[in-house]
Design an enzyme around this catalytic site. Structure first.
Site, PDB file in Angstrom:
ATOM      1  N   ASP A 171     -25.473  -5.225  10.631  1.00 49.88           N
ATOM      2  CA  ASP A 171     -26.292  -5.287  11.832  1.00 49.88           C
ATOM      3  C   ASP A 171     -25.575  -4.350  12.783  1.00 49.88           C
ATOM      4  O   ASP A 171     -24.523  -4.696  13.318  1.00 49.88           O
ATOM      5  CB  ASP A 171     -26.331  -6.712  12.394  1.00 49.88           C
ATOM      6  CG  ASP A 171     -27.226  -6.789  13.620  1.00 49.88           C
ATOM      7  OD1 ASP A 171     -27.104  -5.910  14.495  1.00 49.88           O
ATOM      8  OD2 ASP A 171     -28.045  -7.716  13.702  1.00 49.88           O
ATOM      9  N   HIS A 172     -26.095  -3.157  12.978  1.00 43.91           N
ATOM     10  CA  HIS A 172     -25.269  -2.145  13.647  1.00 43.91           C
ATOM     11  C   HIS A 172     -24.954  -2.506  15.101  1.00 43.91           C
ATOM     12  O   HIS A 172     -24.023  -1.980  15.680  1.00 43.91           O
ATOM     13  CB  HIS A 172     -25.867  -0.742  13.506  1.00 43.91           C
ATOM     14  CG  HIS A 172     -27.002  -0.444  14.446  1.00 43.91           C
ATOM     15  ND1 HIS A 172     -28.274  -0.854  14.209  1.00 43.91           N
ATOM     16  CD2 HIS A 172     -27.034   0.226  15.619  1.00 43.91           C
ATOM     17  CE1 HIS A 172     -29.052  -0.447  15.198  1.00 43.91           C
ATOM     18  NE2 HIS A 172     -28.324   0.221  16.081  1.00 43.91           N
ATOM     19  N   HIS A 234     -30.627  -8.130  15.678  1.00 48.52           N
ATOM     20  CA  HIS A 234     -29.811  -7.681  16.807  1.00 48.52           C
ATOM     21  C   HIS A 234     -29.774  -8.694  17.960  1.00 48.52           C
ATOM     22  O   HIS A 234     -28.705  -9.062  18.454  1.00 48.52           O
ATOM     23  CB  HIS A 234     -30.319  -6.350  17.364  1.00 48.52           C
ATOM     24  CG  HIS A 234     -30.426  -5.256  16.334  1.00 48.52           C
ATOM     25  ND1 HIS A 234     -29.537  -5.118  15.298  1.00 48.52           N
ATOM     26  CD2 HIS A 234     -31.309  -4.234  16.188  1.00 48.52           C
ATOM     27  CE1 HIS A 234     -29.879  -4.057  14.564  1.00 48.52           C
ATOM     28  NE2 HIS A 234     -30.957  -3.520  15.083  1.00 48.52           N
TER      29      HIS A 234
HETATM   30  C1  BG6 Z   1     -32.828  -0.441  14.415  1.00 48.25           C
HETATM   31  C2  BG6 Z   1     -34.314  -0.623  14.451  1.00 48.25           C
HETATM   32  O1  BG6 Z   1     -32.214  -1.516  13.743  1.00 48.25           O
HETATM   33  O2  BG6 Z   1     -32.318  -0.369  15.740  1.00 48.25           O
HETATM   34  C3  BG6 Z   1     -34.972   0.509  15.219  1.00 48.25           C
HETATM   35  O3  BG6 Z   1     -34.815  -0.665  13.132  1.00 48.25           O
HETATM   36  C4  BG6 Z   1     -34.354   0.661  16.585  1.00 48.25           C
HETATM   37  O4  BG6 Z   1     -36.371   0.293  15.346  1.00 48.25           O
HETATM   38  C5  BG6 Z   1     -32.818   0.731  16.489  1.00 48.25           C
HETATM   39  O5  BG6 Z   1     -34.853   1.849  17.178  1.00 48.25           O
HETATM   40  C6  BG6 Z   1     -32.187   0.684  17.865  1.00 48.25           C
HETATM   41  O6  BG6 Z   1     -30.823   0.936  17.754  1.00 48.25           O
HETATM   42  P1  BG6 Z   1     -30.006   1.615  18.944  1.00 48.25           P
HETATM   43  O7  BG6 Z   1     -28.596   1.573  18.480  1.00 48.25           O
HETATM   44  O8  BG6 Z   1     -30.560   2.990  19.105  1.00 48.25           O
HETATM   45  O9  BG6 Z   1     -30.263   0.763  20.150  1.00 48.25           O
END
Ligand code: BG6
Length: 483
Positions: A171-172, A234
């Protein structure tokens, strides 16, 4: 780890995030010297064609300080290979095995940046080709499953081939610097803990607003929607870190044990509560940053008349002694007015103002933890304005991490790749966390399926449907940008 195999190696996520992250780790000397990168995908392309794509992805998506010199790029590409893979084709995995430097040494990290439907077939094939020994690690991209049952089925099937501690569910958001800082803020300082409960906190808001639309992912997104794409993972991960009890130590399972308790304590909605406590929306044509943009239904790959949500707002509650009765507002949307990811802790108002009623319209104290675009923690206090008489205003104690530290910023994907290579599971999601998050989301999804009236529309470039403001107004609160 000496070999990194990326399934979905020609996909959008690989291009935008994973390859630039791997390259940044390489530039910063964080990869083994005998390291090999193998891209794997269904397309039949040569090593050289893949190398060209890798170079293009770096030049378009790496941060300015992550591009390196032509020699550095050349030596990275010399370590890059490609393997055509179809999950159903045995011979493809035999060919992949030949590209892996030392297939028996367990020194391989497999990253599955593919749809969840092929996680099990891929791992099954890897296992039957003796590629996942007891030390091999497998990273799985989100969303893992489409609902609680499919996620459990996938996890159970994977456990035939892998132990739980070999599975890295990514989960980044957990790799973002400020998310880890939240742990430090909560558990390395003494002054917040006595206030961190229902007695002093009025509500908590967790908001991830994006300006981008669905980009080139219309087809995928339309099968997913904002609830599965952002909330199930997230937003609930952020909520679990904000609300968790202090873990006994910082070991991966101590932290994950506490997070899962929060997810299990989330109040599960009845169908009636789903209607009252959730808002879903879909953007129509509008303008973002002054540029006209099409509505969701006109995006490439999105079917006309689709009812998929691109915006969600929810009033969640946690049934626990610490949090009973405190609303946790979750919000996320595409094509919103600005890009921001923020956690706001709104404290309760003072019980009585000795300064008279003219000063009562000021907002109560709040703590704003900003994950992006800035990385900051701001504590808003009341202070007297200089001059005659007493006039109060909101002032912020502002901790700006870009100013406070010049250390190299490590992007979320790079940090998580390195953690997986080093076997650190702290910032990855355990199977029970994932199950508990789906269990909470499931009733929302099923009520939405039958409630055909509930999808609101909003203008691209706004803050979402008006109903989202009403959700908070009913309980005496407003979203940050509205005050
Ligand atoms: C991803 C989603 O996990 O997170 C995308 O699949 C989204 O739809 C992205 O745009 C958002 O990540 P960040 O790091 O740009 O806020």
């Amino acid at each position: 780890m000496t070999t990194f195999v990326l399934f979905g190696g020609t996909g959008d996520l690989a291009k935008r995030k994973i390859i630039p992250a791997l390259y940044s780790a390489f530039l910063n000397g964080r990869l083994d010297s005998n390291f090999t990168f193998v891209g794997a995908a269904r397309e039949a392309i040569s090593d050289d064609e893949f190398r060209e794509r890798v170079a293009a992805s770096i030049s378009s998506h790496a941060k300015p300080d992550g591009v390196g010199t032509p020699e550095q790029l050349k030596s990275f590409l010399a370590k890059t290979l490609y393997s055509k893979i179809d999950a159903r084709v045995d011979a493809d995995f035999a060919a992949l095995k030949n590209k892996i430097a030392s297939p028996d040494s367990n020194a391989t990290l497999f990253y599955l940046a593919t749809g969840p439907d092929i996680f099990v077939p891929i791992v099954q094939q890897l296992s039957s080709h003796d590629l996942v020994g007891s030390q091999a690690r497998v990273v799985l991209e989100k969303p893992l499953g489409r609902d609680a049952q499919s996620a459990r089925d996938i996890n159970q099937a994977l456990r035939t081939y892998l132990k739980e501690n070999q599975i890295y569910r990514i989960d980044h958001y957990l790799g973002k610097e400020m998310v880890q800082n939240l742990l430090a803020l909560r558990f390395a300082n003494s002054f917040l803990e006595p206030l961190w409960n229902r007695k002093w906190i009025h509500d908590v808001q967790i908001s991830i607003a994006e300006q981008v639309g669905v980009e080139a992912r219309g087809e995928f997104y339309d099968h997913t929607g904002a609830l599965r794409d952002m909330v199930q993972n997230h937003l609930l991960q952020l909520l679990s870190i904000v609300a968790m009890e202090p873990p006994v130590n910082a070991a991966p399972d101590s932290i994950r044990d506490e997070k899962v308790k929060v997810l299990r304590a989330l109040h599960k909605f009845t169908p009636d509560e789903v209607i009252k406590r959730t808002v879903r929306g879909q953007y129509r044509a509008g303008a973002v940053n002054g540029q006209p943009v099409v509505g969701y239904q006109n995006e490439t790959g999105v079917p006309a008349h689709t009812r998929t949500e691109t915006f969600v707002a929810i009033r969640a509650e946690i049934d626990s002694w610490r949090w009973a009765g405190v609303p946790f507002y979750l919000r996320t949307g595409k094509r919103m007015a600005s890009r921001s990811a923020e956690i706001t802790i709104n404290f309760k108002p003072i019980p009585y103002s000795i300064f008279g009623t003219s000063q009562t319209n000021l907002r109560s104290n709040r703590l704003v933890i900003s994950l992006q675009p800035e990385e900051s923690v701001q504590l808003f206090l009341k202070a007297k304005e200089p001059g005659e008489g007493i006039r109060l205003s909101d002032v912020a104690l502002n901790l700006d991490f870009a100013e406070a530290s010049t250390s190299r910023r490590v992007e979320a994907y790079e940090r998580l790749l390195l953690d997986a290579m080093h076997g650190d599971l702290t910032l990855f999601v355990r199977d029970d966390e994932l199950g508990a998050a789906w269990d909470w989301v499931d009733p929302i999804m099923s009520t939405w399926q039958t409630d055909t009236e509930g999808l609101k529309s909003y203008i691209a470039g706004s803050w979402g449907p008006a109903a989202s403001s009403y959700l908070l107004a009913q309980h005496g609160s407003t979203w940050g940008e509205e005050f």
